[in-house]
Design a protein around this motif. Sequence first.
Motif, mmCIF file in Angstrom:
data_model
loop_
_atom_site.group_PDB
_atom_site.id
_atom_site.type_symbol
_atom_site.label_atom_id
_atom_site.label_comp_id
_atom_site.label_asym_id
_atom_site.label_seq_id
_atom_site.Cartn_x
_atom_site.Cartn_y
_atom_site.Cartn_z
ATOM 1 N N LEU A 38 1.011 -1.530 -0.114
ATOM 2 C CA LEU A 38 -0.465 -0.475 0.030
ATOM 3 C C LEU A 38 0.445 0.917 -0.082
ATOM 4 O O LEU A 38 -0.089 2.317 -1.103
ATOM 5 N N ALA A 39 2.103 1.420 1.140
ATOM 6 C CA ALA A 39 2.823 2.020 0.781
ATOM 7 C C ALA A 39 4.243 1.697 -0.145
ATOM 8 O O ALA A 39 5.473 1.446 0.039
ATOM 9 N N GLN A 40 4.000 2.730 -1.610
ATOM 10 C CA GLN A 40 5.358 2.448 -3.011
ATOM 11 C C GLN A 40 5.906 3.452 -2.701
ATOM 12 O O GLN A 40 7.128 3.186 -2.969
ATOM 13 N N ARG A 41 6.189 4.425 -1.895
ATOM 14 C CA ARG A 41 7.068 5.585 -1.389
ATOM 15 C C ARG A 41 7.662 5.822 -0.273
ATOM 16 O O ARG A 41 6.705 5.609 0.461
ATOM 17 N N ALA A 42 8.732 5.656 -0.252
ATOM 18 C CA ALA A 42 9.797 5.949 1.038
ATOM 19 C C ALA A 42 10.628 7.045 1.252
ATOM 20 O O ALA A 42 11.476 7.564 0.551
ATOM 21 N N ALA A 43 9.781 8.083 1.976
ATOM 22 C CA ALA A 43 11.124 9.059 1.857
ATOM 23 C C ALA A 43 12.145 9.155 4.172
ATOM 24 O O ALA A 43 10.783 8.641 4.793
ATOM 25 N N THR A 117 12.224 8.188 -2.302
ATOM 26 C CA THR A 117 12.540 9.602 -3.346
ATOM 27 C C THR A 117 13.304 10.560 -2.765
ATOM 28 O O THR A 117 13.840 10.227 -1.052
ATOM 29 N N ASP A 118 13.543 11.499 -3.209
ATOM 30 C CA ASP A 118 14.578 12.258 -3.202
ATOM 31 C C ASP A 118 13.764 13.007 -1.667
ATOM 32 O O ASP A 118 12.474 13.942 -2.378
ATOM 33 N N PRO A 119 14.057 13.307 -0.664
ATOM 34 C CA PRO A 119 13.194 14.391 1.201
ATOM 35 C C PRO A 119 13.586 15.549 0.800
ATOM 36 O O PRO A 119 12.929 16.503 1.562
ATOM 37 N N THR A 120 14.401 16.393 -0.129
ATOM 38 C CA THR A 120 14.921 17.699 0.007
ATOM 39 C C THR A 120 13.307 18.690 0.349
ATOM 40 O O THR A 120 14.324 18.658 0.988
ATOM 41 N N ALA A 182 18.017 9.985 -4.060
ATOM 42 C CA ALA A 182 17.223 8.998 -4.079
ATOM 43 C C ALA A 182 17.768 7.657 -3.323
ATOM 44 O O ALA A 182 17.861 6.857 -2.416
ATOM 45 N N GLU A 183 18.314 6.924 -4.732
ATOM 46 C CA GLU A 183 19.090 5.949 -5.069
ATOM 47 C C GLU A 183 20.971 5.635 -3.367
ATOM 48 O O GLU A 183 20.931 4.346 -2.971
ATOM 49 N N GLN A 184 21.032 6.974 -3.164
ATOM 50 C CA GLN A 184 22.291 7.112 -2.243
ATOM 51 C C GLN A 184 21.620 6.853 -0.446
ATOM 52 O O GLN A 184 22.234 6.789 -0.153
ATOM 53 N N ILE A 185 20.580 7.496 -0.912
ATOM 54 C CA ILE A 185 19.617 6.684 0.829
ATOM 55 C C ILE A 185 19.517 5.646 0.777
ATOM 56 O O ILE A 185 19.977 4.777 2.208
ATOM 57 N N ARG A 186 19.246 4.916 -0.031
ATOM 58 C CA ARG A 186 18.376 4.345 0.059
ATOM 59 C C ARG A 186 19.860 2.907 -0.215
ATOM 60 O O ARG A 186 20.433 1.577 1.146
ATOM 61 N N GLN A 187 20.977 2.791 -0.681
ATOM 62 C CA GLN A 187 22.062 1.715 -0.497
ATOM 63 C C GLN A 187 22.963 2.115 1.020
ATOM 64 O O GLN A 187 23.309 1.288 1.352
#
Length: 211
Positions: A38-43, A117-120, A182-187
């Motif tokens: 249900l929640a497909q975006r993470a910040a 997602t980019d949380p800036t 966004a990918e930096q944060i995930r990794q």
Amino acid sequence: MEPVSMQTTDLYEGLQRGVVDCTFAASSAAAWPSLQILAQRAATAKLFQSEELQEEWASTFGSGYAVNLDTWNSFPDEVKQIFVEASAQLLADITRATLEGYAEFAATTEESGVVFTDPTELNEVISKQQEEAAVAAMVENAPAGLNEPEALITTFRDHLKAWEDKASGMIDEETYQGMDRAEQIRQSFIDAPESIDWDAYVTEVTALLSE
């Protein structure tokens, strides 16, 4: 949006029915496969504000322990040291377990379809709200026994900056060159548990608590 408190067990149905638009969740909840459907975006929300700390980052909450000052001062130095060392190890264990939870969550996102997602932009809004409302409210509603609440907030931010300096060399930033934010944060979530020298972490915390 209006913030509301909900039981963790009600998150799935709340999101499914549209009662809530999003949720602030710990890693243990974020890793639930059912919630990720249900929640497909993470910040990552920047919850603590500092002029020096400009990066988007999440925070972790541990348990706080307090001892009456007279009681603490009555302990022999050997007993105090036992408390200090045990507290430092406990904090390290809690922090590591938290990071391992976030690593597990981040590692499952490709399969589940969750996108970081980019949380800036989000954090710019949070920063403004923190400075204009939350911090001001903390000062205004400080306990009567706290004579200088602004000084306490400044001290907290100073400690925050000092710990950022200590941690800055723990992860090789070149690892994340060429990735979008966004990918930096995930990794970095995936890498974090194994990127920290936990013995050095315990040593640093022990020194801090011994001051």
